[in-house]
Design a protein around this motif. Structure first.
Motif, short mmCIF file in Angstrom:
data_model
loop_
_atom_site.label_atom_id
_atom_site.label_comp_id
_atom_site.label_asym_id
_atom_site.label_seq_id
_atom_site.Cartn_x
_atom_site.Cartn_y
_atom_site.Cartn_z
N UNK A 762 -46.53 -43.42 15.79
CA UNK A 762 -45.20 -44.12 15.99
C UNK A 762 -44.60 -45.07 14.75
N UNK A 763 -45.24 -44.54 13.56
CA UNK A 763 -44.88 -45.43 12.17
C UNK A 763 -43.50 -44.46 11.94
N UNK A 764 -42.51 -45.16 11.84
CA UNK A 764 -41.35 -44.50 11.58
C UNK A 764 -41.23 -44.00 10.05
N UNK A 765 -40.49 -42.89 9.88
CA UNK A 765 -40.49 -42.40 8.40
C UNK A 765 -39.70 -43.46 7.47
N UNK A 766 -38.69 -43.83 8.01
CA UNK A 766 -37.95 -44.94 7.10
C UNK A 766 -38.63 -46.12 6.73
N UNK A 767 -39.78 -46.65 7.79
CA UNK A 767 -40.60 -47.89 7.41
C UNK A 767 -41.32 -47.26 6.02
N UNK A 768 -42.01 -45.90 6.24
CA UNK A 768 -42.67 -45.75 4.91
C UNK A 768 -42.00 -45.57 3.80
N UNK A 769 -40.65 -45.03 3.93
CA UNK A 769 -39.89 -44.97 2.82
C UNK A 769 -39.58 -46.03 2.06
N UNK A 770 -39.21 -47.29 2.98
CA UNK A 770 -39.21 -48.69 2.43
C UNK A 770 -40.40 -49.14 1.68
N UNK A 771 -41.56 -48.90 2.10
CA UNK A 771 -42.57 -49.44 1.64
C UNK A 771 -43.07 -49.02 0.22
N UNK A 772 -42.87 -47.48 0.38
CA UNK A 772 -43.16 -46.73 -1.14
C UNK A 772 -42.09 -47.01 -2.10
N UNK A 793 -39.01 -55.24 8.06
CA UNK A 793 -39.99 -54.30 8.88
C UNK A 793 -39.78 -54.92 10.29
N UNK A 794 -40.00 -54.46 11.57
CA UNK A 794 -39.87 -55.14 12.85
C UNK A 794 -41.37 -55.40 13.04
N UNK A 795 -41.42 -56.31 13.96
CA UNK A 795 -42.74 -56.86 14.70
C UNK A 795 -43.48 -55.48 14.90
N UNK A 796 -42.96 -54.48 15.66
CA UNK A 796 -43.49 -53.51 16.25
C UNK A 796 -44.35 -52.69 15.01
N UNK A 797 -43.51 -52.28 13.99
CA UNK A 797 -43.85 -51.63 13.12
C UNK A 797 -44.96 -52.32 12.01
N UNK A 798 -44.95 -53.43 11.85
CA UNK A 798 -45.90 -54.47 11.23
C UNK A 798 -47.21 -54.39 12.00
N UNK A 799 -47.21 -54.44 13.24
CA UNK A 799 -48.52 -54.27 14.36
C UNK A 799 -48.99 -53.12 14.02
N UNK A 800 -48.48 -52.03 13.78
CA UNK A 800 -49.07 -50.73 13.47
C UNK A 800 -50.06 -50.55 12.09
N UNK A 801 -49.21 -51.47 11.20
CA UNK A 801 -49.80 -51.18 9.85
C UNK A 801 -51.31 -52.38 9.95
#
Length: 992
Positions: A762-772, A793-801
């Motif tokens: 559930x970690x989105x590719x666009x989230x990873x692209x932003x981080x990198x 980043x959204x709360x849901x994506x932050x929670x995964x990390x």
């Protein structure tokens, strides 16, 4: 005299097989018949090939429709007309959603027939007609004076045989419309009268319109289609250089130029084999086929792409010299007649494997370089269980009932009427084509335009794809080029790159130095002890056990093992005999002397396809032409059984005339027959073994890097958890994804493996692209606040990390980080970060004091990765005192033991009487494999219940130093309560 006939290739509409349509025509005294499937020409070539068997003159065309709304029918006057129809149809099929107009473009050599209602007001061209359905003749009777009668023809549609066919048609239409049968609109289905009429009925219908009958007959008589199915000459691109003589000189030149590259010492054997092959390749017309493969692979090498050439073509020294394959047929004494002989009509198989990441570029190159190119389709058919689900929905059955029916857990006599209909029609439509897909790797490169043979469609892949499959293509003399992909080559390629990055002292690795690999002692050790997890073709439980039993430690032994594992050898009952003769040389004396003479290398046991041909020729007295029928029978195609039957009687007659005992003849024929569709050519096995050696070398010397490459290429036979376990067994330190160190893919630094963000559910590719991207531009993150400031980043994506502990470098508690992140981010992603002149003052949020445990990490990992990074035995609710390990099992041979195992893989099979049984693969507490056998009674009583740790009780058995447990009881053990939802957060792994 039918101008509009459909087969079941009018997908989800027609119900007749091509043979059934022809048989019906013959039964009803129709000497000529037009096949016009809806927007499809899949059946056309087969229709033409089969028509003479029924005394039918075939006419080809297409029923052009938008959905089920008929626009017009176009018939081909001749082959040029058929080509134009295919090209015109393809122009719509290449544009998803394209609408077929009310009238086609002008096309020579074609007849256009408009349905009466749509064409009655148009001015017709010379080749255009109005088609009147029988039910419209009454209307025509009262107004025929207003029409030119020479432009009227009978347009009676045939889509099914009878009432059951009509019912099936309606069910197919309901499936296509995703609706209940009771709600299927009438305009979405054909008429119940769309079936063959008797000769008397036809005459009765048209009695008042003899001119329509004459017009229809004259139109059909004007159509003439002819295709050559003799396959005497391939229809592939005939010349590579546009000059066949020049082609041969080029092939000859390339072959002799390749000798110094392949051989340090050259003798007459090599020159003789080269000359012999060149002459037969030229005589059979296969020169351009070799040159096209050479060109494709020359391009691949120029791009640095890894590839493996295999198939029967690996028996060819010309293929070896042109670098199509890496298998030396002289070294391996590969049987030339398996590769090619004067009786062979089709070119040899070249299966070229590329990395999954490189294949699309190779395909693109082929389409750009060669004029008439197309991918091959496959007919994806209705499968029984899937049909049950589809028809269950059509009949409105509840999901619970559909589940019962699809699992086969019912007594047909106890079902209600609707459920019985679901089963009845699911069986009936089983095997009907459902939709057109793409062949795994087949590409056609033809001399004539592809549309000479069929229409093409454009799948999302972006390459034109035929509407005929490879069997029909071969019937017409079109032989495919197999451009395949496999992740094994991707693993090898990536591993080499990872090794050079992780070991600064290594500049490059010659992964093609197979001769050195064959003598490498580390590789020999891995093979003999079956320590090959992650390695191409040799890592499965079945192959691992075979290697243990054989104790293979050499190349030729691995080549044989690669074929012995195939169902053909196992089915013949000769796998065990081969192992015995391999391990115990005195056993070889029991082989039939003739068979031992024919196959000394495999101790008189048929292992390869070549062995079957040798035995058929030398033992059974078959000619090479008859032996070639057996070769075709072993190709795995659905017609293989017929090929065996054609030569069976000749084999028995020859053996009897030669005085061979009937019992011996019957046993040897049984072995031959068991190979149908399941045997490897020796060259094919040798090609596999080359890749196995490459991966074994990487595993032997760079196991951690190789496991990382395995993870980054989607794993292998097992799931990715096992490859992480294997890396641990070789000393790797596994780190969960980290904000500052992880990449999209998994990476290694020294012995430390940082799992990639791509593994997180559930970690989105666009989230990873932003981080990198941000990390590459501004450096690593100092803390959570710094990350939140810099990355939208959204709360849901932050929670995964946070839950995967990606911020562990901060030293802060995960629960506190979650609170802090929640207070600083919203559920909706923020706008992209914009640099400002002044940074606003950071608000300090007061978070409650919270605690978390090491066990929480394990359960978070299980949720987000699919497995924990700790030892799974540490999660047991009641840790056992059982200390038994796999290394001790041999001392308990014949005794009942209990051992704990973590489930890795299962394989289901069936006994000779059809009862289900299973094989299991587990890990013990030391990380070694436990292999189990679950016979039907135990399999039924103690089933596998998903991932977890099982308490396994059973009898220890041993064969050829390979230990198994025949299971008597098996229970999955309970794990601890998820600490994330309990009051006690202080538990640590050391407390369990």
């Amino acid at each position: 005299m039918y101008l509009n006939c459909h087969t079941y290739y009018s997908l989800r509409y027609g119900t007749l097989k091509p043979e059934e349509l022809l048989a019906l025509a013959a039964e009803n005294n129709n000497g000529v018949l037009a096949l016009t499937d809806i927007n499809n020409t899949s059946a056309c070539l087969d229709f033409v090939r089969l028509a003479p068997n029924y005394g039918i003159k075939p006419v080809l065309g297409v029923d052009f429709r938008n959905g089920v709304d008929q626009q017009f029918v176009i018939l081909a006057k001749n082959n040029d007309g058929f080509r134009r129809i295919n090209a015109y149809l393809s122009s719509f099929l290449h544009r998803p959603g394209a609408i077929i107009p009310e009238s086609p473009i002008e096309m020579e050599d074609c007849f256009v027939i408009y349905p009466f209602e749509k064409g009655k007001d148009r001015i017709l061209n010379k080749n255009e007609y109005l088609g009147v359905a029988p039910k419209k003749l009454r209307h025509l009777k009262f107004s025929k004076s207003t029409f030119e009668t020479d432009k009227l023809v009978l347009l009676h549609t045939v889509s099914f045989r009878d009432k059951r066919g009509f019912n099936t048609h309606r069910l197919l239409r309901a499936i296509d419309n995703n609706t209940l049968l009771s709600k299927l609109p009438e305009h979405e289905q054909g008429s119940e009268t769309d079936r063959f009429l008797t000769a008397e009925a036809r005459e009765r219908i048209a009695v008042d319109f003899p001119e329509l009958t004459e017009n229809t007959k004259r139109l059909l008589d004007s159509c003439h289609i002819k295709f050559d199915f003799s396959k005497t000459t391939p229809n592939n691109q005939r010349s590579y250089t546009q000059n066949e003589e020049l082609d041969f000189r080029l092939l000859q030149k390339l072959a002799y130029q390749g000798i110094p590259y392949r051989y340090k010492k050259v003798d007459e054997t090599i020159y003789s084999r080269v000359s012999k092959e060149l002459n037969i390749i030229k005589e059979k017309g296969f020169v351009s086929y070799f040159l096209i493969n050479w060109k494709i692979l020359k391009y691949a090498r120029s791009k640095g792409y890894f590839y493996v050439g295999r198939g029967s073509g690996a028996n060819s020294i010309i293929a070896y010299l042109l670098r199509i394959t890496d298998v030396d047929p002289i070294e391996l004494d590969l049987y030339f007649e398996r590769f090619i002989n004067l009786y062979r009509q089709n070119p040899p198989d070249f299966d070229i494997d590329f990395s999954w990441s490189d294949r699309d570029d190779i395909t693109r190159f082929m389409f750009e370089r060669f004029k008439n190119t197309a991918l091959i389709t496959v007919y994806n058919t209705f499968k029984f269980r899937a049909s049950v689900r589809e028809l269950g929905k059509v009949f409105g059955l509840p999901k619970s009932e559909i589940d019962i029916l699809s699992k086969g857990k019912y007594d047909i006599n106890q079902l209600d009427r609707l459920s019985q209909l679901v089963i009845k029609y699911s069986r009936y439509i089983q095997g009907f084509p459902n939709y057109l897909g793409i062949h795994a790797g087949g590409v056609l490169i033809s001399e004539k335009p592809i549309h000479h043979y069929c229409a093409t469609f454009m799948p999302p892949k972006g390459f034109a794809t035929t509407q005929i499959d490879m069997v029909v293509a071969e019937d017409i003399g079109l032989y495919k080029f197999d451009i395949l992909s496999q992740r094994g080559l991707g693993k090898i390629k990536d591993a080499v790159e990872i090794i050079t990055k992780n070991h600064r002292n290594i500049k490059s690795i010659d992964i093609h130095d197979i001769k050195r690999f064959k003598e490498d002692q580390r590789i020999k050790h891995l093979l003999k002890n079956a320590k090959a997890i992650g390695c191409f073709y040799v890592e499965s439980p079945a192959m691992r056990m075979l290697l243990k039993k054989l104790q293979v430690d050499n190349y030729l032994g691995l080549v044989a093992a690669s074929s012995v594992i195939r169902p053909g050898v196992a089915k013949s009952g000769m796998m065990r005999e081969y192992i015995l003769r391999y391990r115990y040389p005195e056993r070889r004396k029991e082989a039939h002397p003739v068979l031992l003479h024919i196959m000394p290398e495999t101790f008189g046991v048929m292992v390869y396809q070549e062995d079957v041909i040798k035995v058929a020729h030398h033992f059974g007295g078959l000619t090479l032409g008859e032996a070639d029928m057996l070769r075709r029978g072993m190709s795995g195609k659905f017609r293989s059984r017929d090929e065996f039957l054609k030569v069976k009687q000749r084999f028995f007659d020859n053996c009897k005339a030669d005085g061979k005992p009937d019992a011996v003849t019957r046993d040897i024929w049984r072995q031959i027959e068991s190979f149908a569709g399941y045997a490897f050519a020796k060259g094919h096995s040798a090609s596999y073994a080359v890749e196995s050696y490459q991966s074994l070398f990487l595993k032997a010397y760079y196991p951690i890097e190789y496991m990382v490459a395995t993870l980054n290429n989607g794993g292998g036979f097992y799931n990715r958890e096992l490859y992480i376990h294997e890396a641990k067994m070789h000393g790797a330190l596994i780190e969960a994804p980290c904000i500052n160190h992880s990449e999209y893919l998994t990476r290694v630094q020294g012995k430390k493996i940082y799992l990639g963000f791509s593994l997180l559910k559930d970690l989105e590719t666009r989230t990873v692209e932003k981080i990198l991207a941000d990390r590459a531009q501004h450096g690593t993150y100092k803390n959570l606040d710094d990350f939140i400031d810099r990355v939208s980043i959204s709360t849901e994506q932050m929670a995964i990390l946070i839950k995967i502990n990606a911020f562990r470098f901060t030293g802060s508690n995960k629960r506190e980080l979650l609170w802090s992140a929640y207070l600083q981010t919203s559920k909706i992603p923020k706008e992209e970060h914009v640099n400002t002149l002044f940074r606003s003052e950071k608000i300090s949020y007061k978070t409650p004091e919270l605690k978390s445990s090491e066990l929480e990490n394990a359960f978070d990992e299980y949720e987000l990765l699919g497995f924990p990074l700790c030892n799974p035995f540490d999660l047991l609710a009641s840790p056992k005192k059982n200390a038994l390990r796999v290394s001790e099992l041999l001392s308990y041979k014949g005794k009942i033991v209990t051992i704990e195992g973590y489930l890795v893989a299962t394989k289901n099979t069936a006994t000779s009487n059809g009862k289900p049984m299973y094989f299991g693969t587990f890990l013990d507490r030391s990380g070694d494999f436990i292999d189990t056998v679950h016979f039907p009674p135990v399999a039924a009583k103690f089933p596998f219940r998903g991932k977890g740790i099982y308490s396994i009780t059973g009898k220890v058995t041993e064969e050829f130093e390979c230990v198994n447990i025949e299971v008597t009881t098996m229970y999955r053990q309970a794990i601890i309560e998820d600490p994330r939802y309990s009051d006690n957060h202080n538990t640590t792994l050391s407390h369990v």
